[in-house]
Design a protein around this motif. Structure first.
Motif, PDB file in Angstrom:
ATOM      1  N   ILE A 128       5.727  -0.285   2.850  1.00 45.80           N
ATOM      2  CA  ILE A 128       6.563   0.477   1.916  1.00 45.80           C
ATOM      3  C   ILE A 128       6.168   0.152   0.481  1.00 45.80           C
ATOM      4  O   ILE A 128       6.070   1.026  -0.378  1.00 45.80           O
ATOM      5  N   ALA A 129       5.912  -1.114   0.214  1.00 49.54           N
ATOM      6  CA  ALA A 129       5.609  -1.546  -1.143  1.00 49.54           C
ATOM      7  C   ALA A 129       4.196  -1.181  -1.573  1.00 49.54           C
ATOM      8  O   ALA A 129       3.970  -0.811  -2.723  1.00 49.54           O
ATOM      9  N   ARG A 130       3.238  -1.255  -0.633  1.00 47.24           N
ATOM     10  CA  ARG A 130       1.830  -1.150  -1.019  1.00 47.24           C
ATOM     11  C   ARG A 130       1.103   0.066  -0.457  1.00 47.24           C
ATOM     12  O   ARG A 130       0.003   0.390  -0.923  1.00 47.24           O
ATOM     13  N   GLY A 131       1.661   0.716   0.541  1.00 54.45           N
ATOM     14  CA  GLY A 131       0.971   1.833   1.162  1.00 54.45           C
ATOM     15  C   GLY A 131       1.021   3.092   0.320  1.00 54.45           C
ATOM     16  O   GLY A 131       1.703   3.155  -0.707  1.00 54.45           O
ATOM     17  N   ASP A 132       0.291   4.127   0.781  1.00 59.85           N
ATOM     18  CA  ASP A 132       0.381   5.397   0.073  1.00 59.85           C
ATOM     19  C   ASP A 132       1.702   6.076   0.405  1.00 59.85           C
ATOM     20  O   ASP A 132       2.512   5.556   1.172  1.00 59.85           O
ATOM     21  N   GLU A 133       1.912   7.255  -0.164  1.00 60.80           N
ATOM     22  CA  GLU A 133       3.214   7.911  -0.024  1.00 60.80           C
ATOM     23  C   GLU A 133       3.565   8.208   1.424  1.00 60.80           C
ATOM     24  O   GLU A 133       4.708   8.011   1.862  1.00 60.80           O
TER      25      GLU A 133
END
Length: 373
Positions: free
Chosen positions: A51-56
């Motif tokens: 959630i923090a680092r992935g794409d949308e």
């Protein structure tokens, strides 16, 4: 603070992590229910990282999985509320409502410095119910709790008041600012300095997109209203953060001349010579703030540049009359000139004095109150 702005304001600083995945913090429902399972805990950590680092797309999918992972076992354990006697329903609803607030409080505590965490823990032990309400999901409950914080200097009161200045609801933040102004102790000043620094960095980074500019403006105004509080506390540690905020917001669309003048006055009150450089940048600001008629009938006008000059004179301990600057006998905060020509002469006289007597101001991120220019 406006009387009623959007109810939820993306916060910065200590609650930034919360806002980063705010939509899953219904997640509060049941975190403790899975904490004992190592495999679920590891999966939970992976989902939070996505959630923090992935794409949308990855973040959205991970958010759905996180909600399911947390809420499903709790919902199964609770079962049908309506099938239970009313007194059991009331107890369970109250308990479930407390879980989200408890998660908010735990996340807040994690990000505190050791010094502030100790103050927080002591305060929470003394006022457990009040602290719990400060993190309640209902903004009205939080606002009422803020107004009940005992104004005890150098305690966890300052930590929590500053935390609520960073609340996602504007009314709660406004109430906390009022309390901070009344307390203005070193603890609340230290925490507000972090807020000023983090909020400035967040807005400057472009975190708020084109459709979130109203939220950016509200954050900017909270910063402007926090600056006089740290100045009242004589917090020299706040000087670099205030300078950065003035340099960015002062030339932005988020602050008007009143906000600029508040920051300029604050730097004069703090009296640190490292602020001289930014004050000089505003010396020629012609924006008018107010006017006043003296007893003899002479009309004086105060500009942002005049406020910058007064702050410089405070820092260098120079008498305003030497530069033709009128200071009101009735209102010592009012300064100005009767005509623009006299203003230009006074400002030019100070620039000449500064060139002749002041050495280059050191560029540093730390206060240099004891250093000579």
């Amino acid at each position: 603070m406006t009387t009623k702005k959007p109810e939820h304001i993306p916060a910065t600083g200590q609650t930034a992590g919360w806002c980063l995945f705010g939509l899953v913090l219904i997640v509060g429902l049941g975190l403790s229910a899975i904490a004992h399972a190592d495999d679920d805990q590891a999966r939970l950590k992976r989902l939070v990282d996505k959630i923090a680092r992935g794409d949308e797309v990855e973040a959205a999918a991970a958010g759905e999985q996180l909600i399911e992972l947390i809420t499903a076992p709790l919902a199964e354990a609770v079962g049908s509320l309506e099938a239970r006697p009313i007194e059991e329903q009331v107890r369970l609803r109250r308990a479930l409502a407390r879980v989200t607030g408890a998660l908010r409080m735990r996340l807040f505590r994690i990000d505190l410095s050791p010094e502030d965490r100790k103050l927080f823990d002591t305060f929470a032990t003394a006022y457990p119910e009040l602290v719990e309400r400060l993190f309640d999901g209902n903004f009205l409950v939080r606002k009422a709790a803020v107004q009940q914080i005992p104004l005890e200097p150098n305690t966890g009161a300052g930590v929590l008041i500053a935390a609520k200045v960073n609340d996602e609801d504007g009314d709660v933040a406004a109430a906390a600012l009022d309390m901070a102004a009344e307390l203005h102790d070193p603890v609340v000043a230290r925490a507000l300095t972090r807020y000023i620094r983090d909020a400035t960095t967040t807005v400057k980074s472009g975190f708020y997109g084109p459709h979130e500019q109203e939220l950016a403006r509200v954050v900017a105004i909270i910063v402007a209203k926090s600056i006089p509080v740290v100045a009242e506390a004589r917090s020299l540690e706040s000087v670099p953060a205030v300078i950065d905020a003035l340099r960015f917001f002062g030339r932005s669309k988020y602050w008007d001349q009143t906000h600029r003048s508040q920051a300029l006055r604050a730097l004069g009150k703090l009296g640190d010579r490292q602020a001289a450089r930014v004050l000089l940048e505003y010396l020629d600001d012609p924006a008018r703030l107010r006017w006043q008629t003296a007893a003899e009938g002479q009309r004086f006008v105060e500009t942002v540049g005049d406020v910058a000059l007064l702050s410089l004179l405070h820092i260098y301990k120079l008498p305003p009359e030497d530069f033709g600057l009128h200071v009101s006998a009735e209102d010592k905060s009012f300064v100005g000139y009767s005509i623009d020509e006299t203003r230009r002469e006074g400002h030019r006289a100070f620039r000449i004095w500064h060139q002749q007597h002041a050495k280059p101001t050191p560029s540093t991120s730390q206060p240099t109150h004891d250093e000579k220019d």
